[in-house]
Scaffold this motif. Structure first.
Motif, PDB file in Angstrom:
ATOM      1  N   SER A   1      -8.186 -52.054 -66.451  1.00  0.00           N
ATOM      2  CA  SER A   1      -7.679 -53.420 -66.333  1.00  0.00           C
ATOM      3  C   SER A   1      -7.608 -53.868 -64.875  1.00  0.00           C
ATOM      4  CB  SER A   1      -6.300 -53.529 -66.980  1.00  0.00           C
ATOM      5  OG  SER A   1      -5.333 -52.830 -66.224  1.00  0.00           O
ATOM      6  N   CYS A   2      -7.655 -55.180 -64.682  1.00  0.00           N
ATOM      7  CA  CYS A   2      -7.647 -55.737 -63.330  1.00  0.00           C
ATOM      8  C   CYS A   2      -6.369 -55.375 -62.582  1.00  0.00           C
ATOM      9  CB  CYS A   2      -7.807 -57.253 -63.387  1.00  0.00           C
ATOM     10  SG  CYS A   2      -9.402 -57.801 -64.054  1.00  0.00           S
ATOM     11  N   HIS A   3      -5.225 -55.413 -63.269  1.00  0.00           N
ATOM     12  CA  HIS A   3      -3.964 -55.129 -62.578  1.00  0.00           C
ATOM     13  C   HIS A   3      -3.803 -53.647 -62.273  1.00  0.00           C
ATOM     14  CE1 HIS A   3      -1.846 -59.131 -63.782  1.00  0.00           C
ATOM     15  NE2 HIS A   3      -2.657 -59.261 -62.748  1.00  0.00           N
ATOM     16  N   ALA A   4      -4.564 -52.787 -62.937  1.00  0.00           N
ATOM     17  CA  ALA A   4      -4.618 -51.382 -62.529  1.00  0.00           C
ATOM     18  C   ALA A   4      -5.533 -51.232 -61.319  1.00  0.00           C
ATOM     19  CB  ALA A   4      -5.109 -50.517 -63.684  1.00  0.00           C
ATOM     20  N   ARG A   5      -6.665 -51.920 -61.338  1.00  0.00           N
ATOM     21  CA  ARG A   5      -7.592 -51.867 -60.207  1.00  0.00           C
ATOM     22  C   ARG A   5      -6.934 -52.414 -58.944  1.00  0.00           C
ATOM     23  NH1 ARG A   5     -12.896 -54.910 -62.048  1.00  0.00           N
ATOM     24  NH2 ARG A   5     -13.663 -54.107 -60.049  1.00  0.00           N
ATOM     25  N   ALA A   6      -6.101 -53.455 -59.100  1.00  0.00           N
ATOM     26  CA  ALA A   6      -5.480 -54.098 -57.950  1.00  0.00           C
ATOM     27  C   ALA A   6      -4.456 -53.206 -57.257  1.00  0.00           C
ATOM     28  CB  ALA A   6      -4.809 -55.401 -58.383  1.00  0.00           C
ATOM     29  N   GLN A   7      -4.098 -52.083 -57.871  1.00  0.00           N
ATOM     30  CA  GLN A   7      -3.122 -51.181 -57.268  1.00  0.00           C
ATOM     31  C   GLN A   7      -3.758 -50.175 -56.306  1.00  0.00           C
ATOM     32  OE1 GLN A   7      -0.038 -49.567 -59.913  1.00  0.00           O
ATOM     33  NE2 GLN A   7      -0.628 -51.086 -61.440  1.00  0.00           N
ATOM     34  N   ASN A   8      -5.076 -50.211 -56.177  1.00  0.00           N
ATOM     35  CA  ASN A   8      -5.784 -49.331 -55.230  1.00  0.00           C
ATOM     36  C   ASN A   8      -5.466 -47.855 -55.448  1.00  0.00           C
ATOM     37  OD1 ASN A   8      -7.378 -51.057 -53.589  1.00  0.00           O
ATOM     38  ND2 ASN A   8      -5.551 -51.778 -52.553  1.00  0.00           N
TER      39      ASN A   8
END
Length: 455
Positions: free
Chosen positions: A346-353
Motif C-alpha cells: 500500500s502507498c501509506h506503507a511505502r511512504a514510511q520508507n
C-alpha cells in the motif's frame, strides 16, 4: 507564517529530503488567496517537469487543464479549477516520496500532498466542507453505535440490500456499488482484555513487551487482525497488550481538520507515554495509522515531547516481526501457505520508507510463493466510497486488480484493509475473473498467524 525553511542544497545533492512543520496554528496558513498563489507556483514546476504524470489522476487533470487553456500555460487556468486537482488527491505521498526531484531541501521546495492539505484546510476554514464525509470520518462514534447492532448494520449496508443502498446513494451520496466495511459485536479490545500469555520458549521471552495500537479499522472492522498480532507476538515470547485510546485522525487529516488531528495526536500520545516509559514498544496494525504516528503527528505538534517519543517508538506490525527475526530469530512452527500469497504494498506503507516489510515477513514462511504488487489500489479513506470519487477509484484500481489476478495466488493481503477490500471487489467484479476462485482477503499478520496455527 515564520520561515522554517532550511538552507537550499546544491542542485543534484544527496541530502535527505525533509518536510516542514505544518503551521496550522498560524492564521496565514488559511489565507486562501495565498494558498492558491502557492499552488500556482508549485503547479508550474510540475507543469515544466511532468515526471509524475502516471501516479494518480491529480497530475493528468492538472496537465490537461494547462494544455487545454488559452495560452497553454498555467497563467490562463482559473484558480477555481484547482479544485479538480484536489479532488483526485488521496494524500498517498507517492509524488513526494518516489517521483519529485524538487522536494526540500531543493530550492523549489515542492510538496504537493501537504500543499493539497493546506488547500483543504483553507477551504474548510472558509466554510467549504462535506457533512457526509465528516460524519463518516467519526470512526469511533460510528463503531460504538454499530457495535451492539452489528448484524443489522451489516445487513443494511450490504451491496445486495439494494433498496437501502440506493437510499444511501441518493441521500448521502455513498455509492451503491461500493463494498463497505463490516462491523463486529466484539472489538479487538473486547477480544483481548488481557495480554495473551507469552510462550516461555519464545526467543523474545523476558526481553520484549509490546503495546498494540489496534487502530479504528481493526478495533471495529477487523478484530481478527488484532487477535492474530497478539498471538503471533505471544508465540515469540512477547507480552502484548491492546491499547486503543481513539482513532489516529487520518479521516480528519484528509478533510483538512488539522486542529482535530492535533487533539487526537496529543491525547493518544499521552496514553502511550507511560507504556513507553515502562519499556513497551508500540506496534501499529494498519499502514495509514503508522504513517500518522511516525510522520504526520510530529509535523503537526513538533513541540509535543510525547508525540515525538511515540513516533520514535512506533513500528508497523510486519516491520516489527522482520526486525525481531533479524535481532532474535523467530519461534519455529511456520507451515507453508498453499497456493501462494500476493501482497499489495500500500502507498501509506511505502511512504514510511521501511521497505516492503509485509512481503519480507511473509517470505519467512517456508515453501511459500510470495508475489508483490506495488501499484495504487485507487482507494483512500472515503475516496472509494463516495459517489463523486468512486468512478476514479475504480479507474485507478482496475489495473492493480488485473496485476493481482495475473499472479493467481490463493491469498491476497495488504497493509491497508480498505485497499484490500477494494481490490478484492474489483477482482470479483471483473468478468475475466468472476468465474474463477477468488483469493482470500486478509491482513498479512493474519496469514502469518494461520501459518503458525494460532488463528
Amino acid at each position: 507564517m515564520p520561515d522554517t525553511k532550511k538552507p537550499a542544497a546544491r542542485e543534484g545533492s544527496l541530502d535527505a529530503p525533509f518536510r516542514h512543520p505544518i503551521e496550522w496554528r498560524d492564521e496565514a496558513y488559511y489565507d486562501l488567496e495565498a494558498v492558491e498563489a502557492e499552488m500556482e507556483r508549485q503547479f508550474d514546476v510540475c507543469h515544466t517537469c511532468r515526471r509524475c504524470f502516471n501516479l494518480c489522476d491529480s497530475f493528468p487533470r492538472l496537465f490537461d487543464l494547462i494544455d487545454e487553456s488559452k495560452t497553454g500555460e498555467l497563467d490562463s487556468v482559473p484558480k477555481s479549477e484547482y479544485a479538480k486537482v484536489d479532488e483526485a488527491c488521496t494524500l498517498c505521498d507517492m509524488c513526494f516520496l518516489t517521483k519529485c526531484p524538487y522536494v526540500p531541501p531543493h530550492e523549489f521546495d515542492i510538496d504537493i500532498p501537504h500543499l493539497i492539505l493546506r488547500y483543504r484546510a483553507a477551504k474548510r476554514r472558509a466554510g467549504e466542507k462535506s457533512f457526509v464525509r465528516d460524519e463518516l470520518g467519526k470512526t469511533d462514534r460510528n463503531g460504538r453505535l454499530a457495535k451492539p447492532l452489528a448484524r443489522i448494520a451489516n445487513w443494511g449496508t450490504a451491496r445486495k440490500n439494494t433498496p437501502i443502498r440506493k437510499l444511501l446513494d441518493a441521500i448521502a451520496e455513498i455509492d451503491a456499488e461500493a463494498e463497505l466495511p463490516k462491523y463486529y459485536g466484539k472489538t479487538a479490545s473486547d477480544l483481548l482484555p488481557t495480554p495473551v500469555p507469552p510462550d516461555p520458549a519464545g526467543p523474545a521471552f523476558g526481553k520484549r513487551k509490546v503495546a498494540i495500537y489496534s487502530t479504528c479499522s481493526v478495533e471495529y472492522n477487523g478484530p481478527d487482525t488484532g487477535v492474530a498480532a497478539a498471538r503471533v507476538l505471544a508465540r515469540q515470547g512477547i507480552e502484548a497488550k491492546v491499547v486503543y485510546p481513539e482513532c489516529c485522525g487520518m479521516p480528519q487529516l484528509e478533510g483538512g481538520d488539522l486542529a482535530g488531528v492535533a487533539g487526537k495526536a496529543a491525547r493518544v500520545a499521552a496514553v502511550f507515554e507511560p507504556y513507553i516509559d515502562q519499556g513497551y514498544e508500540v506496534v501499529a496494525l494498519t499502514a495509514s495509522c503508522g504513517l500518522m504516528m511516525k510522520f504526520e503527528w510530529p509535523l503537526i505538534l513538533p513541540e509535543n515531547a510525547a508525540v515525538t517519543k511515540l513516533g520514535a517508538a512506533t513500528r508497523d506490525i510486519c516491520q516489527y516481526i522482520v526486525d525481531l527475526n533479524r535481532d532474535l530469530g523467530l519461534a519455529p512452527g511456520l507451515t507453508p501457505v498453499e497456493g501462494g500469497i500476493t501482497v499489495h504494498h500500500s502507498c501509506h506503507a511505502r511512504a514510511q520508507n521501511m521497505g516492503a516489510r509485509s512481503a519480507d515477513m511473509l517470505k519467512l514462511i517456508p515453501d511459500t510463493q510470495v508475489e508483490i504488487v506495488e501499484r495504487c489500489s485507487g482507494h483512500g479513506g472515503t475516496f472509494g466510497v463516495m459517489k463523486s470519487t468512486r468512478p476514479l477509484a475504480v479507474k485507478v484500481g482496475r489495473p492493480t486488480a488485473r496485476q493481482v489476478a495475473q499472479k493467481g495466488s490463493a491469498e491476497l493481503c495488504s497493509d491497508c484493509p480498505l485497499a484490500c477490500k477494494h481490490i478484492g471487489q474489483l477482482l470479483a467484479d471483473e468478468e475475466a475473473t468472476a468465474s474463477g476462485p477468488q483469493p482470500r482477503q486478509s491482513h498479512p499478520i493474519e496469514i502469518f498467524a494461520r501459518a503458525y496455527g494460532v488463528l
